[in-house]
Design a protein around this motif. Sequence first.
Motif, PDB file in Angstrom:
ATOM      1  N   MET A   1     -26.043 -47.133   5.565  1.00  0.00           N
ATOM      2  CA  MET A   1     -26.894 -46.248   6.585  1.00  0.00           C
ATOM      3  C   MET A   1     -28.417 -46.726   6.707  1.00  0.00           C
TER       4      MET A   1
ATOM      5  N   PHE B   1     -16.887 -40.929  10.792  1.00  0.00           N
ATOM      6  CA  PHE B   1     -18.109 -41.043  11.529  1.00  0.00           C
ATOM      7  C   PHE B   1     -18.205 -41.812  12.889  1.00  0.00           C
TER       8      PHE B   1
ATOM      9  N   ALA C   1     -24.974 -35.531   6.964  1.00  0.00           N
ATOM     10  CA  ALA C   1     -24.002 -36.273   7.337  1.00  0.00           C
ATOM     11  C   ALA C   1     -23.850 -37.509   5.826  1.00  0.00           C
ATOM     12  N   GLY C   2     -25.100 -37.944   5.719  1.00  0.00           N
ATOM     13  CA  GLY C   2     -25.051 -38.894   4.765  1.00  0.00           C
ATOM     14  C   GLY C   2     -24.700 -38.284   3.331  1.00  0.00           C
TER      15      GLY C   2
ATOM     16  N   ASP D   1     -17.608 -44.876  13.267  1.00  0.00           N
ATOM     17  CA  ASP D   1     -18.318 -45.990  13.252  1.00  0.00           C
ATOM     18  C   ASP D   1     -17.296 -47.313  12.884  1.00  0.00           C
TER      19      ASP D   1
ATOM     20  N   GLN E   1     -16.005 -44.471   7.014  1.00  0.00           N
ATOM     21  CA  GLN E   1     -16.801 -44.774   8.345  1.00  0.00           C
ATOM     22  C   GLN E   1     -15.946 -44.722   9.679  1.00  0.00           C
TER      23      GLN E   1
ATOM     24  N   GLY F   1     -20.830 -37.784   3.653  1.00  0.00           N
ATOM     25  CA  GLY F   1     -20.251 -39.275   3.434  1.00  0.00           C
ATOM     26  C   GLY F   1     -20.085 -39.829   2.202  1.00  0.00           C
TER      27      GLY F   1
ATOM     28  N   TYR G   1     -23.219 -40.278  12.396  1.00  0.00           N
ATOM     29  CA  TYR G   1     -23.778 -39.893  11.406  1.00  0.00           C
ATOM     30  C   TYR G   1     -24.879 -38.769  11.529  1.00  0.00           C
TER      31      TYR G   1
END
Length: 352
Positions: free
Chosen positions: A55, A98, A314-315, A100, A94, A318, A299
Amino acid sequence: MHVPDGFINAPVSVAAAVVAAGAVAVSLRGARRELDERTAPLAGLVAAFIFAVQMLNFPVAAGTSGHLLGGALAAILVGPYTGVLCVSVVLLMQGILFADGGLTALGVNVTVMGVVTVVVAYALFRGLLKVLPPTRRSVTAAAFAGALLSVPAAAAAFTAIYTVGGTTDVPVAKVLTAMVGVHVLIGIGEALITAATVGAVIAVRPDLVHGARGLTAPLKLRVGGELVDAPAAAAPASAAARSTKPVWITGLVTALVLAGFVSFYASASPDGLEKVAADKGIDAKAEEHAAAGSPLADYSVKDVPDARLSGGLAGVIGVGATVLVGTGIFWTVRRRRAQDLTATSTAVPSAR
């Protein structure tokens, strides 16, 4: 370097998924030999740490940023087979949570960011350790070199896949030059992060670094004019049973702080692949992510207006999800190994 949906056509994406699935299957079997009661929970932590550090995009050139890929770091800390699984868990989290990295491109991402980085980094790492003095500094230096090379190698691997299955008509030479050029710079950042992390762990618990095992040369005694290995001294019970809990807690807190707070200050510039794709037109047929409407897409937590709080939550989510899923997988692999060993030790030869 997360490849989105639409960059690679369906047949090549399927082929990459088959390659990735095969690599994961082989790694699941190989990880049984690498994981024990101490390293199984630490492998889950390594996955969560990689998620957190990914991140933290750092600037590498005008309008371009980079982030850790993590294959070299995972392979050196917990072993190459387990390393492939660590990166695969991160990419899965991810992609699903997210948005990603494309879901149809998951096989491409695992192959490029997981398999290629681990194989290249660990091969160079082990090769260097064969010629360098058996010291902790050598491990750190070899980790730096392996991580540095692994990133442009991954860029070249993506270019090779694009050559076969790219959905846009862009000259391959231009793609290769741009991808490798920017990812050499990103590789420097990867090497610094990897060497610093490996060095920090070696400083406090070298016994927990897979790549540092067997560094200490056995003590030699001269007996009858010949040098022989001295008997190994029995390790104190307290040393043999040293807990990994302090390392685990420190690592988890670090990952949470990085993902929950420091990530707010990460570079907002596009990463190497995004920049090259935009400049060269690779993204002309990019598709919207299937999970673009998920509560954690990009994120950020949906319906949380404050950007700092939204990204931080969000972090943290995760990191928590990755450590739970990763630890669960690695404990399952570890238990399977224990069951296999038990079955082998209790097997009774058939009478004839």
